[in-house]
Motif scaffolding. Sequence first.
Motif, short mmCIF file in Angstrom:
data_model
loop_
_atom_site.label_atom_id
_atom_site.label_comp_id
_atom_site.label_asym_id
_atom_site.label_seq_id
_atom_site.Cartn_x
_atom_site.Cartn_y
_atom_site.Cartn_z
N ARG A 188 37.54 49.74 37.29
CA ARG A 188 36.10 49.58 37.47
C ARG A 188 35.59 48.30 36.82
NH1 ARG A 188 31.86 48.59 34.47
NH2 ARG A 188 32.78 49.92 32.85
N GLU A 189 36.10 47.98 35.64
CA GLU A 189 35.67 46.77 34.93
C GLU A 189 36.11 45.51 35.68
OE1 GLU A 189 37.14 45.34 30.81
OE2 GLU A 189 35.47 46.70 30.37
N ALA A 190 37.28 45.58 36.31
CA ALA A 190 37.80 44.41 37.02
C ALA A 190 37.18 44.22 38.40
CB ALA A 190 39.32 44.53 37.15
N PHE A 191 36.89 45.30 39.11
CA PHE A 191 36.47 45.18 40.51
C PHE A 191 35.10 45.77 40.82
CE2 PHE A 191 41.16 45.40 40.47
CZ PHE A 191 41.45 44.16 41.04
N GLY A 192 34.51 46.53 39.92
CA GLY A 192 33.21 47.13 40.16
C GLY A 192 33.31 48.53 40.72
N TYR A 193 32.17 49.20 40.78
CA TYR A 193 32.14 50.60 41.22
C TYR A 193 32.58 50.78 42.67
CZ TYR A 193 29.58 51.80 36.95
OH TYR A 193 29.22 52.00 35.64
N ALA A 194 32.04 49.97 43.58
CA ALA A 194 32.30 50.16 45.00
C ALA A 194 33.79 50.05 45.32
CB ALA A 194 31.50 49.16 45.82
N TYR A 195 34.45 49.04 44.77
CA TYR A 195 35.88 48.86 45.06
C TYR A 195 36.73 49.93 44.37
CZ TYR A 195 35.12 44.43 47.44
OH TYR A 195 34.72 43.48 48.34
N THR A 196 36.27 50.43 43.23
CA THR A 196 36.99 51.54 42.59
C THR A 196 36.97 52.77 43.49
OG1 THR A 196 36.39 50.73 40.38
CG2 THR A 196 37.12 53.02 40.55
N PHE A 197 35.80 53.09 44.03
CA PHE A 197 35.71 54.25 44.93
C PHE A 197 36.43 53.98 46.25
CE2 PHE A 197 31.84 55.17 42.28
CZ PHE A 197 32.36 56.32 41.70
N LEU A 198 36.49 52.71 46.68
CA LEU A 198 37.28 52.36 47.87
C LEU A 198 38.77 52.62 47.61
CD1 LEU A 198 37.54 51.15 50.71
CD2 LEU A 198 37.65 48.88 49.65
N PHE A 199 39.23 52.27 46.43
CA PHE A 199 40.62 52.55 46.07
C PHE A 199 40.90 54.05 46.07
CE2 PHE A 199 43.81 53.16 42.55
CZ PHE A 199 44.90 52.65 43.26
#
Length: 467
Positions: A188-199
């Motif tokens: 989350r710190e590296a990519f943000g919330y949206a990309y974390t949930f995309l992962f």
Amino acid sequence: MDKVLKYAGHLRMEIPIFLYMLSSFIKFPVFQNLAYEKICYQHYHDDVLCSNASAYYKDKSIQAEANHFIFASSMILTLPSILSTLILGAVSDNRSIKIPLLLPYVGLVFASLNYIVQGILLHANANYMLISDAIFGACGGYICIISTTLTYGVKTTRLQHRSYRIAGVEGAIGLGGTLGYVLSGTIREAFGYAYTFLFILILISIAFFYVLILAKEEVRIREDNSIGFCSSILSYIRKIICDFYFVLTKPRAFRNILALNLIGLGCELFIFAGLMDIQFSYMRYKLGWGDKAYGWFSGLSYGLTTLAILILYPFLRSKGVTDGILGCAGMVTKIASLIMLAFLKSEAMAYSIAVVTILNRFVSTGFRVFISSLLETDEQGKIFSVISLLDGVTSLCATSMYNMVYPKTLDFFPGFLFLLSAALLIFPIIVLFISDRTVHYHRLEVDSHSSDEAPPSPTPAETSSTM
């Protein structure tokens, strides 16, 4: 009469359950962190302030509102999941085993899509995130994923290999939980919330297609179609209730001990569920932790308890230590860790607590195995259904109590619920210890009498004289 259509396929349930646990434990701290940010923004409308967990971690109004949000999230997820799990259990028994396996993953896909949207719209109301809980709960929730995974593993594995399959699932759960916690805040710190949930969405999609392609189907077609789908569901629920009643009321040698240990296990499950709901908030309030720091702490704790349950527990059992004693040992260390948490002062102290919790998973394992040892072989499925229902009911009660009481303790002693939980664990320790010793000595006495009363083996001379 049923005609059963079976077609080939081979499925290692460890893979989808690992992917689910990995995604779930990545989501858990990130979800709570996002809720805090959204609630903070509704109060202060300041992006810089709200993105910095250490800047407002002592804000009691945000703490209270966040805990009320977690309470709503748990209720919206758990309540419908109990009903939907019963329905899907009926489907598994009477129609198809594959649909109950797949439906929770479908719910998770749509839930993740909503989380992605909420991760992009950071200023949107936090309550929109509850839509995901409603969707996942309606599709069975985590209760259904765990129960259908174990059910499928048991149904498609030969009797002599079932313990290895269940152990494999337990290992996959532990590994997924450990990695999920460790990776959550870092991603989350590296990519943000949206990309974390995309992962997370990608992980869930892989699990879904794995089950869809490789799961071995078992479709039951009834020649008598006079019984409708709703009637079959009601019949299944009635069967479960009868099973519960039968297990709890059947005359048996240790019926009172069985009842007391179910109450003791219920107490432990209640404490576990309640503390899981407030621990992130507590660590944030005491140490200013965000999802990354909490993820590393929880990952270390979960990893150590997983290693202990997979290696240390079987080793100690092989040395003759009973399941009841191992469960009691787990509760003693758990009490010690809760007292330390109640008086938490620093990060160093927090990580020392993670080491103390190494035996925590001995508690539920010791209780479950001891309880199952009191029943006949053909009652094992029934008692685990009873325990699953007990888990769901206690989770609901704990969510209500802990999330409502915890914000009120911030004004006088934030660690109050941890001390209260430690005190409550004294009851199950006494119950399990006395029960284990009672049953153990009773069985030793029975074995001793059996060996004393057994007729002596004939000598060779006696044998030849009778021929």
